[in-house]
Design a protein around this motif. Structure first.
Motif, PDB file in Angstrom:
ATOM      1  N   ALA A  95       0.799  -1.274   0.180  1.00 15.37           N
ATOM      2  CA  ALA A  95       0.060   0.029  -0.088  1.00 15.37           C
ATOM      3  C   ALA A  95       0.811   1.176  -0.121  1.00 15.37           C
ATOM      4  O   ALA A  95       0.548   2.169  -0.639  1.00 15.37           O
ATOM      5  CB  ALA A  95      -1.073  -0.085   1.145  1.00 15.37           C
ATOM      6  N   GLN A  96       1.806   1.273   0.869  1.00 12.39           N
ATOM      7  CA  GLN A  96       2.811   2.473   1.015  1.00 12.39           C
ATOM      8  C   GLN A  96       3.449   2.687  -0.212  1.00 12.39           C
ATOM      9  O   GLN A  96       3.705   3.655  -0.864  1.00 12.39           O
ATOM     10  CB  GLN A  96       3.698   2.110   1.996  1.00 12.39           C
ATOM     11  N   LEU A  97       4.023   1.630  -0.903  1.00  9.97           N
ATOM     12  CA  LEU A  97       4.788   1.640  -2.143  1.00  9.97           C
ATOM     13  C   LEU A  97       3.799   2.082  -3.249  1.00  9.97           C
ATOM     14  O   LEU A  97       4.181   3.097  -4.115  1.00  9.97           O
ATOM     15  CB  LEU A  97       5.229   0.231  -2.744  1.00  9.97           C
ATOM     16  N   ALA A  98       2.587   1.675  -3.465  1.00 10.35           N
ATOM     17  CA  ALA A  98       1.555   2.183  -4.309  1.00 10.35           C
ATOM     18  C   ALA A  98       1.390   3.645  -4.199  1.00 10.35           C
ATOM     19  O   ALA A  98       1.332   4.437  -5.238  1.00 10.35           O
ATOM     20  CB  ALA A  98       0.244   1.428  -4.136  1.00 10.35           C
ATOM     21  N   ARG A  99       1.317   4.176  -3.010  1.00  7.78           N
ATOM     22  CA  ARG A  99       1.041   5.708  -2.668  1.00  7.78           C
ATOM     23  C   ARG A  99       2.197   6.456  -2.970  1.00  7.78           C
ATOM     24  O   ARG A  99       2.050   7.604  -3.413  1.00  7.78           O
ATOM     25  CB  ARG A  99       0.612   5.775  -1.272  1.00  7.78           C
ATOM     26  N   ASP A 100       3.524   5.899  -2.783  1.00  6.39           N
ATOM     27  CA  ASP A 100       4.532   6.911  -2.708  1.00  6.39           C
ATOM     28  C   ASP A 100       5.671   6.708  -4.031  1.00  6.39           C
ATOM     29  O   ASP A 100       6.326   7.418  -4.100  1.00  6.39           O
ATOM     30  CB  ASP A 100       5.440   6.686  -1.431  1.00  6.39           C
ATOM     31  N   ALA A 101       5.496   5.318  -4.551  1.00  4.49           N
ATOM     32  CA  ALA A 101       6.715   4.801  -5.387  1.00  4.49           C
ATOM     33  C   ALA A 101       6.252   4.767  -6.924  1.00  4.49           C
ATOM     34  O   ALA A 101       4.962   4.520  -6.957  1.00  4.49           O
ATOM     35  CB  ALA A 101       7.472   3.523  -5.129  1.00  4.49           C
ATOM     36  N   SER A 102       7.008   4.997  -7.925  1.00  9.57           N
ATOM     37  CA  SER A 102       6.642   4.541  -9.092  1.00  9.57           C
ATOM     38  C   SER A 102       6.755   3.109  -9.478  1.00  9.57           C
ATOM     39  O   SER A 102       7.443   2.335  -8.623  1.00  9.57           O
ATOM     40  CB  SER A 102       7.444   5.427 -10.079  1.00  9.57           C
ATOM     41  N   PHE A 103       6.101   2.750 -10.636  1.00 15.77           N
ATOM     42  CA  PHE A 103       6.023   1.361 -10.874  1.00 15.77           C
ATOM     43  C   PHE A 103       7.654   0.945 -10.933  1.00 15.77           C
ATOM     44  O   PHE A 103       8.037  -0.045 -10.695  1.00 15.77           O
ATOM     45  CB  PHE A 103       5.115   1.047 -11.963  1.00 15.77           C
ATOM     46  N   GLU A 104       8.246   1.734 -12.019  1.00 15.38           N
ATOM     47  CA  GLU A 104       9.650   1.343 -12.404  1.00 15.38           C
ATOM     48  C   GLU A 104      10.479   1.388 -11.029  1.00 15.38           C
ATOM     49  O   GLU A 104      11.273   0.552 -11.097  1.00 15.38           O
ATOM     50  CB  GLU A 104      10.126   2.477 -13.329  1.00 15.38           C
ATOM     51  N   ASP A 105      10.447   2.142  -9.874  1.00 15.73           N
ATOM     52  CA  ASP A 105      11.330   2.002  -8.964  1.00 15.73           C
ATOM     53  C   ASP A 105      11.085   1.004  -8.136  1.00 15.73           C
ATOM     54  O   ASP A 105      11.906   0.309  -7.527  1.00 15.73           O
ATOM     55  CB  ASP A 105      10.914   3.229  -8.123  1.00 15.73           C
ATOM     56  N   VAL A 106       9.726   0.374  -8.275  1.00 16.65           N
ATOM     57  CA  VAL A 106       9.317  -0.975  -7.383  1.00 16.65           C
ATOM     58  C   VAL A 106      10.014  -1.963  -8.038  1.00 16.65           C
ATOM     59  O   VAL A 106      10.614  -2.958  -7.515  1.00 16.65           O
ATOM     60  CB  VAL A 106       7.971  -1.015  -7.134  1.00 16.65           C
ATOM     61  N   VAL A 107       9.853  -1.897  -9.356  1.00 15.28           N
ATOM     62  CA  VAL A 107      10.463  -3.120 -10.230  1.00 15.28           C
ATOM     63  C   VAL A 107      11.921  -3.300  -9.909  1.00 15.28           C
ATOM     64  O   VAL A 107      12.370  -4.211 -10.034  1.00 15.28           O
ATOM     65  CB  VAL A 107       9.904  -2.998 -11.673  1.00 15.28           C
ATOM     66  N   THR A 108      12.646  -1.933 -10.254  1.00 18.04           N
ATOM     67  CA  THR A 108      14.164  -2.190 -10.136  1.00 18.04           C
ATOM     68  C   THR A 108      14.440  -2.627  -8.613  1.00 18.04           C
ATOM     69  O   THR A 108      15.614  -3.504  -8.397  1.00 18.04           O
ATOM     70  CB  THR A 108      14.708  -0.958 -10.320  1.00 18.04           C
ATOM     71  N   TRP A 109      13.732  -2.123  -7.715  1.00 17.71           N
ATOM     72  CA  TRP A 109      14.062  -3.005  -6.243  1.00 17.71           C
ATOM     73  C   TRP A 109      13.549  -4.295  -6.149  1.00 17.71           C
ATOM     74  O   TRP A 109      14.566  -5.019  -5.742  1.00 17.71           O
ATOM     75  CB  TRP A 109      13.110  -2.063  -5.258  1.00 17.71           C
ATOM     76  N   VAL A 110      12.550  -4.783  -6.846  1.00 16.06           N
ATOM     77  CA  VAL A 110      12.311  -6.113  -6.604  1.00 16.06           C
ATOM     78  C   VAL A 110      13.164  -7.051  -7.586  1.00 16.06           C
ATOM     79  O   VAL A 110      13.446  -8.050  -6.940  1.00 16.06           O
ATOM     80  CB  VAL A 110      10.445  -6.375  -7.281  1.00 16.06           C
ATOM     81  N   TRP A 111      13.593  -6.674  -8.436  1.00 13.22           N
ATOM     82  CA  TRP A 111      14.377  -7.301  -9.451  1.00 13.22           C
ATOM     83  C   TRP A 111      15.917  -7.034  -9.079  1.00 13.22           C
ATOM     84  O   TRP A 111      16.722  -7.895  -9.479  1.00 13.22           O
ATOM     85  CB  TRP A 111      14.235  -7.358 -11.016  1.00 13.22           C
ATOM     86  N   ASP A 112      16.041  -6.139  -8.181  1.00 11.75           N
ATOM     87  CA  ASP A 112      17.663  -5.824  -7.588  1.00 11.75           C
ATOM     88  C   ASP A 112      18.377  -5.499  -9.155  1.00 11.75           C
ATOM     89  O   ASP A 112      19.708  -6.096  -9.303  1.00 11.75           O
ATOM     90  CB  ASP A 112      18.373  -7.008  -7.023  1.00 11.75           C
ATOM     91  N   VAL A 113      17.919  -4.605  -9.876  1.00 18.77           N
ATOM     92  CA  VAL A 113      18.548  -4.290 -11.161  1.00 18.77           C
ATOM     93  C   VAL A 113      18.765  -2.750 -11.054  1.00 18.77           C
ATOM     94  O   VAL A 113      17.925  -2.076 -10.285  1.00 18.77           O
ATOM     95  CB  VAL A 113      17.912  -4.588 -12.369  1.00 18.77           C
ATOM     96  N   SER A 114      19.444  -2.256 -11.795  1.00 18.16           N
ATOM     97  CA  SER A 114      19.839  -0.608 -11.844  1.00 18.16           C
ATOM     98  C   SER A 114      19.026   0.027 -12.952  1.00 18.16           C
ATOM     99  O   SER A 114      18.638   1.191 -12.572  1.00 18.16           O
ATOM    100  CB  SER A 114      21.349  -0.238 -12.260  1.00 18.16           C
ATOM    101  N   THR A 115      18.339  -0.474 -13.883  1.00 16.51           N
ATOM    102  CA  THR A 115      17.684   0.092 -14.664  1.00 16.51           C
ATOM    103  C   THR A 115      16.965  -1.080 -15.575  1.00 16.51           C
ATOM    104  O   THR A 115      17.133  -2.331 -15.527  1.00 16.51           O
ATOM    105  CB  THR A 115      18.640   0.866 -15.796  1.00 16.51           C
ATOM    106  N   LEU A 116      15.899  -0.838 -16.053  1.00 18.71           N
ATOM    107  CA  LEU A 116      15.153  -1.607 -16.906  1.00 18.71           C
ATOM    108  C   LEU A 116      15.200  -1.302 -18.602  1.00 18.71           C
ATOM    109  O   LEU A 116      14.876  -0.061 -19.030  1.00 18.71           O
ATOM    110  CB  LEU A 116      13.356  -1.481 -16.730  1.00 18.71           C
TER     111      LEU A 116
END
Length: 399
Positions: A95-116
């Motif tokens: 919920a907090q991620l949905a309110r505060d973060a962009s989709f791209e930011d969450v994806v790079t964190w989940v996948w542990d990558v620097s960029t898409l």
């Protein structure tokens, strides 16, 4: 407000997936009530729906009955978990991620990558041309599926056995699929591109709501499509094949396309239909119950729906859609212990944005690709082909 139009015995039995004899057995045991008149027996559609959901949640509640949703297996998962009715991705609140973060930011964190890394413009053009060949009658998910195949066909490294290919293919898909659906600025986000592809109006904050929806749908325990993704990964399928396998299970009225029926129901109520009549008509039309209600993983209601509704209430020109949401939710709550789920929230978003009724399935699928790929990465760490159950023959005995 008029009482809900009632179901015939045949309609009630079809909704429960039982024979009429079993239906009347439930009545005789006090598990269901009925009314009788000159036309025969009739049943309250929401009482039938509540009973259907109790059977799914409580194996053994009706001895000898099937129990859809009973787990066939338990698998370790490293991404989503639900604690105290709140969804978390690892240790962080969805919920907090949905309110505060962009989709791209969450994806790079989940996948542990620097960029898409997105596919090349030439590869996107191939995917776009493949979609165009389907013609205007194709459903949004049809367009998505052929675009996955097109992006796979233009990737010379798709069969690389290294697990890193999963994340590379995943990045090509979550960035390339929206670009294949709509021409947009190269600097546009995934949510902005999807808004351009799906929405029919220009509203402030529209892409931000899609951003939040994308984050909220990334993962949710082992849904049918996620299990399909893990089975494909167990056989060491490529990232594209993992997503294709998952989409096969996703494209189903009890999973990824349920929001389309919910949108149709909301649209009818927003346009003036009596909620009770619209609900009864929807229940009669299929065997999936009232679309947009019920989620057994939450005791107090689907938190993903709650977050999207909160964001939608702050959006401009949302009053009419939310009034329809409240009307159908009040009617269902009055008759059965069911609360809105993610499908109803996605349906409300599509109505507000004037998208086609089934457009939410595209948002759902693109966000869920992140979870499918994450599960595939985890499955690559396990013994190959471990998800190969054995069958037990129950057919006719040999003569």
């Amino acid at each position: 407000m008029s009482d809900l139009p009632r179901l015939t015995a045949a309609e009630a039995a079809a909704r429960l997936g039982v024979k009429p004899e079993s239906l009347y057995a439930y009545v005789s045991r006090g598990l269901l009530s009925r009314e009788r008149d000159a036309a025969g027996s009739s049943f309250d559609p929401l009482e039938v729906e509540a009973f259907a959901r109790r059977r799914r949640r409580s194996p053994g509640a009706v001895p000898g009955s099937p129990t859809p949703g009973s787990p066939l297996m338990v698998l370790d998962t490293r991404l989503a978990h639900i604690d105290d009715d709140e969804l978390h991705y690892r240790e962080r609140s969805a919920a907090q991620l949905a309110r505060d973060a962009s989709f791209e930011d969450v994806v790079t964190w989940v996948w542990d990558v620097s960029t898409l890394r997105a596919p090349s413009p030439a590869d996107v053009a191939v995917a776009r041309g493949t979609i165009a060949a389907l013609g205007p009658a194709a459903r949004p998910l049809d367009r998505l599926l052929v675009a996955v195949s097109a992006l796979a066909a233009t990737d010379p490294l798709r069969d690389d056995p290294d697990p890193s290919q999963l994340l590379r293919a995943g990045a090509r898909l979550v960035t390339g699929l929206p670009a294949a659906l709509a021409v947009a600025d190269e600097r546009a986000s995934v949510a902005q591109t999807l808004w351009r592809a799906l929405a029919s109006r220009d509203l402030p904050g529209g892409s931000r709501l899609i951003d939040a929806a994308l984050v909220l749908v990334i993962d949710h325990d082992l849904a049918a499509s996620t299990l399909a993704a893990r089975v494909a990964a167990s056989a060491r399928a490529s990232g594209y094949a993992v997503v294709t396998a998952a989409l096969g299970a996703f494209d189903a009225p009890l999973h990824g396309t349920a929001s389309g029926a919910a949108a149709h129901l909301l649209r009818a109520i927003r346009d003036g239909d009596d909620p009770a009549t619209a609900i009864a008509r929807t229940v009669r039309a299929g065997r999936s119950g009232v679309p947009g209600f019920g989620q057994p993983l939450y005791a107090g209601g689907d938190m993903r729906a709650r977050v999207l509704f909160e964001l939608l209430r702050d959006a401009p020109e949302s009053a009419g859609v939310l009034a329809a949401v409240d009307a159908v939710a009040d009617e269902v709550a009055r008759r059965a212990d069911m609360r809105p789920n993610l499908d109803l929230a996605l349906a409300a978003l599509t109505l507000w944005a004037e998208m086609p009724d089934d457009a939410a399935s595209v948002i759902f699928a693109i966000g869920r690709i992140v979870g499918w790929i994450s599960h595939a990465v985890d499955e690559y760490d396990e013994r190959p082909m471990r998800l190969r159950p054995r069958g037990r023959y129950v057919g006719p005995a040999p003569e």
